[in-house]
Design a protein around this motif. Structure first.
Motif, PDB file in Angstrom:
ATOM      1  N   HIS A 273       0.819  -1.214   0.000  1.00  0.00           N
ATOM      2  CA  HIS A 273       0.000   0.000   0.000  1.00  0.00           C
ATOM      3  C   HIS A 273       0.848   1.256   0.000  1.00  0.00           C
ATOM      4  CE1 HIS A 273      -3.731  -2.217   0.434  1.00  0.00           C
ATOM      5  NE2 HIS A 273      -3.091  -2.999   1.289  1.00  0.00           N
ATOM      6  N   GLY A 274       2.038   1.152  -0.573  1.00  0.00           N
ATOM      7  CA  GLY A 274       2.904   2.321  -0.657  1.00  0.00           C
ATOM      8  C   GLY A 274       4.337   1.916  -0.913  1.00  0.00           C
ATOM      9  N   GLU A 275       5.159   2.907  -1.178  1.00  0.00           N
ATOM     10  CA  GLU A 275       6.575   2.694  -1.459  1.00  0.00           C
ATOM     11  C   GLU A 275       7.227   1.898  -0.332  1.00  0.00           C
ATOM     12  OE1 GLU A 275       9.751   2.825  -3.936  1.00  0.00           O
ATOM     13  OE2 GLU A 275       7.833   3.780  -4.377  1.00  0.00           O
ATOM     14  N   GLY A 276       7.980   0.860  -0.695  1.00  0.00           N
ATOM     15  CA  GLY A 276       8.673   0.038   0.285  1.00  0.00           C
ATOM     16  C   GLY A 276       7.798  -1.047   0.916  1.00  0.00           C
ATOM     17  N   GLN A 277       6.543  -1.146   0.488  1.00  0.00           N
ATOM     18  CA  GLN A 277       5.628  -2.136   1.048  1.00  0.00           C
ATOM     19  C   GLN A 277       5.475  -3.369   0.153  1.00  0.00           C
ATOM     20  OE1 GLN A 277       4.051  -1.720   4.155  1.00  0.00           O
ATOM     21  NE2 GLN A 277       5.570  -0.096   4.222  1.00  0.00           N
ATOM     22  N   GLU A 278       6.277  -3.450  -0.925  1.00  0.00           N
ATOM     23  CA  GLU A 278       6.174  -4.553  -1.865  1.00  0.00           C
ATOM     24  C   GLU A 278       6.423  -5.888  -1.170  1.00  0.00           C
ATOM     25  OE1 GLU A 278       8.370  -2.026  -2.172  1.00  0.00           O
ATOM     26  OE2 GLU A 278       7.610  -0.846  -3.842  1.00  0.00           O
ATOM     27  N   VAL A 279       5.706  -6.914  -1.596  1.00  0.00           N
ATOM     28  CA  VAL A 279       5.864  -8.249  -1.039  1.00  0.00           C
ATOM     29  C   VAL A 279       6.575  -9.113  -2.082  1.00  0.00           C
ATOM     30  CG1 VAL A 279       4.664 -10.286  -0.152  1.00  0.00           C
ATOM     31  CG2 VAL A 279       3.764  -7.996   0.328  1.00  0.00           C
ATOM     32  N   LEU A 280       7.780  -9.550  -1.765  1.00  0.00           N
ATOM     33  CA  LEU A 280       8.567 -10.367  -2.681  1.00  0.00           C
ATOM     34  C   LEU A 280       7.837 -11.680  -2.958  1.00  0.00           C
ATOM     35  CD1 LEU A 280      11.197 -10.825  -4.263  1.00  0.00           C
ATOM     36  CD2 LEU A 280      12.164 -11.779  -2.159  1.00  0.00           C
ATOM     37  N   GLN A 281       7.654 -11.982  -4.230  1.00  0.00           N
ATOM     38  CA  GLN A 281       6.986 -13.210  -4.641  1.00  0.00           C
ATOM     39  C   GLN A 281       8.057 -14.248  -4.963  1.00  0.00           C
ATOM     40  OE1 GLN A 281       3.355 -13.204  -4.761  1.00  0.00           O
ATOM     41  NE2 GLN A 281       3.998 -11.425  -3.574  1.00  0.00           N
ATOM     42  N   VAL A 282       7.930 -15.435  -4.384  1.00  0.00           N
ATOM     43  CA  VAL A 282       8.903 -16.499  -4.627  1.00  0.00           C
ATOM     44  C   VAL A 282       8.191 -17.756  -5.107  1.00  0.00           C
ATOM     45  CG1 VAL A 282      10.569 -15.598  -2.940  1.00  0.00           C
ATOM     46  CG2 VAL A 282       8.860 -17.266  -2.212  1.00  0.00           C
ATOM     47  N   GLY A 283       8.962 -18.649  -5.727  1.00  0.00           N
ATOM     48  CA  GLY A 283       8.419 -19.934  -6.164  1.00  0.00           C
ATOM     49  C   GLY A 283       7.470 -19.833  -7.349  1.00  0.00           C
ATOM     50  N   LYS A 284       7.682 -18.848  -8.228  1.00  0.00           N
ATOM     51  CA  LYS A 284       6.732 -18.611  -9.318  1.00  0.00           C
ATOM     52  C   LYS A 284       7.248 -19.029 -10.700  1.00  0.00           C
ATOM     53  CE  LYS A 284       3.941 -16.901  -6.331  1.00  0.00           C
ATOM     54  NZ  LYS A 284       2.907 -17.782  -5.815  1.00  0.00           N
ATOM     55  N   ARG A 285       8.363 -19.762 -10.761  1.00  0.00           N
ATOM     56  CA  ARG A 285       8.940 -20.165 -12.042  1.00  0.00           C
ATOM     57  C   ARG A 285       7.934 -20.908 -12.930  1.00  0.00           C
ATOM     58  NH1 ARG A 285      14.363 -21.731 -13.392  1.00  0.00           N
ATOM     59  NH2 ARG A 285      14.844 -22.003 -11.201  1.00  0.00           N
ATOM     60  N   GLU A 286       7.140 -21.782 -12.340  1.00  0.00           N
ATOM     61  CA  GLU A 286       6.222 -22.623 -13.125  1.00  0.00           C
ATOM     62  C   GLU A 286       4.793 -22.085 -13.190  1.00  0.00           C
ATOM     63  OE1 GLU A 286       7.273 -25.152 -14.923  1.00  0.00           O
ATOM     64  OE2 GLU A 286       9.296 -24.799 -14.193  1.00  0.00           O
ATOM     65  N   VAL A 287       4.557 -20.863 -12.701  1.00  0.00           N
ATOM     66  CA  VAL A 287       3.193 -20.341 -12.681  1.00  0.00           C
ATOM     67  C   VAL A 287       2.629 -20.239 -14.106  1.00  0.00           C
ATOM     68  CG1 VAL A 287       3.686 -17.833 -12.784  1.00  0.00           C
ATOM     69  CG2 VAL A 287       1.697 -18.671 -11.509  1.00  0.00           C
ATOM     70  N   GLY A 288       1.377 -20.598 -14.229  1.00  0.00           N
ATOM     71  CA  GLY A 288       0.682 -20.504 -15.509  1.00  0.00           C
ATOM     72  C   GLY A 288      -0.462 -19.516 -15.420  1.00  0.00           C
ATOM     73  N   ILE A 289      -1.129 -19.338 -16.530  1.00  0.00           N
ATOM     74  CA  ILE A 289      -2.321 -18.502 -16.561  1.00  0.00           C
ATOM     75  C   ILE A 289      -3.500 -19.396 -16.909  1.00  0.00           C
ATOM     76  CG2 ILE A 289      -3.508 -16.630 -17.778  1.00  0.00           C
ATOM     77  CD1 ILE A 289      -0.867 -15.153 -17.948  1.00  0.00           C
ATOM     78  N   ALA A 290      -4.459 -19.476 -15.985  1.00  0.00           N
ATOM     79  CA  ALA A 290      -5.644 -20.317 -16.172  1.00  0.00           C
ATOM     80  C   ALA A 290      -6.731 -19.584 -16.953  1.00  0.00           C
ATOM     81  CB  ALA A 290      -6.182 -20.758 -14.811  1.00  0.00           C
ATOM     82  N   ALA A 291      -6.784 -18.260 -16.822  1.00  0.00           N
ATOM     83  CA  ALA A 291      -7.793 -17.456 -17.522  1.00  0.00           C
ATOM     84  C   ALA A 291      -7.262 -16.043 -17.694  1.00  0.00           C
ATOM     85  CB  ALA A 291      -9.092 -17.430 -16.733  1.00  0.00           C
ATOM     86  N   MET A 292      -7.763 -15.372 -18.731  1.00  0.00           N
ATOM     87  CA  MET A 292      -7.396 -13.978 -18.994  1.00  0.00           C
ATOM     88  C   MET A 292      -8.681 -13.253 -19.356  1.00  0.00           C
ATOM     89  SD  MET A 292      -4.729 -11.825 -19.327  1.00  0.00           S
ATOM     90  CE  MET A 292      -3.264 -12.737 -19.749  1.00  0.00           C
ATOM     91  N   ASP A 293      -9.176 -12.445 -18.425  1.00  0.00           N
ATOM     92  CA  ASP A 293     -10.455 -11.771 -18.630  1.00  0.00           C
ATOM     93  C   ASP A 293     -10.258 -10.305 -18.986  1.00  0.00           C
ATOM     94  OD1 ASP A 293     -12.034 -14.071 -17.936  1.00  0.00           O
ATOM     95  OD2 ASP A 293     -11.468 -13.702 -15.843  1.00  0.00           O
ATOM     96  N   PRO A 294     -10.978  -9.823 -20.006  1.00  0.00           N
ATOM     97  CA  PRO A 294     -10.900  -8.396 -20.343  1.00  0.00           C
ATOM     98  C   PRO A 294     -11.587  -7.557 -19.270  1.00  0.00           C
ATOM     99  CG  PRO A 294     -12.526  -9.490 -21.717  1.00  0.00           C
ATOM    100  CD  PRO A 294     -11.877 -10.555 -20.885  1.00  0.00           C
ATOM    101  N   VAL A 295     -11.064  -6.358 -19.042  1.00  0.00           N
ATOM    102  CA  VAL A 295     -11.673  -5.393 -18.126  1.00  0.00           C
ATOM    103  C   VAL A 295     -11.877  -4.117 -18.931  1.00  0.00           C
ATOM    104  CG1 VAL A 295     -11.413  -4.099 -15.983  1.00  0.00           C
ATOM    105  CG2 VAL A 295     -10.494  -6.420 -16.145  1.00  0.00           C
ATOM    106  N   GLY A 296     -13.118  -3.885 -19.338  1.00  0.00           N
ATOM    107  CA  GLY A 296     -13.403  -2.732 -20.183  1.00  0.00           C
ATOM    108  C   GLY A 296     -12.542  -2.755 -21.429  1.00  0.00           C
TER     109      GLY A 296
END
Length: 141
Positions: free
Chosen positions: A46-69
């Motif tokens: 919720h602001g600068e320096g508040q980022e959450v490091l994401q780990v273990g995502k090498r094999e992540v896929g996309i199950a769906a891709m929905d348009p937004v407007g």
């Protein structure tokens, strides 16, 4: 004026999103990069320096891709994450700055104690500031 996409293709086998824009630019963005740079509050905080490091995502896929407007897409990743709205401008930025963003991600992994690209492995979790959990790597914690 905002860039507008002229083509968007999800490649589940190679785990990349191909996107072409009306200015002639085209990018192949790895799903992993999309996931670790999700524009959601869950990832960005919720602001600068508040980022959450994401780990273990090498094999992540996309199950769906929905348009937004007419301005964004909302992917549902195979790890269940689906709260990020990726505007055309944000996708352009991710594609255009892919190498620098990737280097920053690797630097953040290394700063958190992950050697090489071990923080990208499936099943790896971040257990606290500066700590890490390498599943089956032989390190003692």
């Amino acid at each position: 004026m905002s860039k507008q996409p002229t083509g968007l293709t999800v490649h589940n086998k190679s785990k990349v999103l191909d996107i072409e824009f009306d200015d002639g630019a085209s990018f192949s963005i790895p799903f992993e990069l999309l996931r670790v740079y999700s524009p959601s509050a869950e990832v960005k905080g919720h602001g600068e320096g508040q980022e959450v490091l994401q780990v273990g995502k090498r094999e992540v896929g996309i199950a769906a891709m929905d348009p937004v407007g007419n301005y964004a897409v909302q992917p549902t990743f195979t790890d269940g994450h689906n709260t990020g709205l990726y505007t055309w401008d944000y996708l352009y930025k991710l594609g255009n700055e892919k190498e620098a963003l990737w280097a920053n991600y690797m630097d953040r992994l290394h700063a958190s104690g992950f050697d090489g690209d071990s923080g990208r492995e499936t099943g790896v979790t971040l257990t606290g500031p500066g700590s890490h959990n390498h599943k089956g790597c032989g390190h003692k914690h």
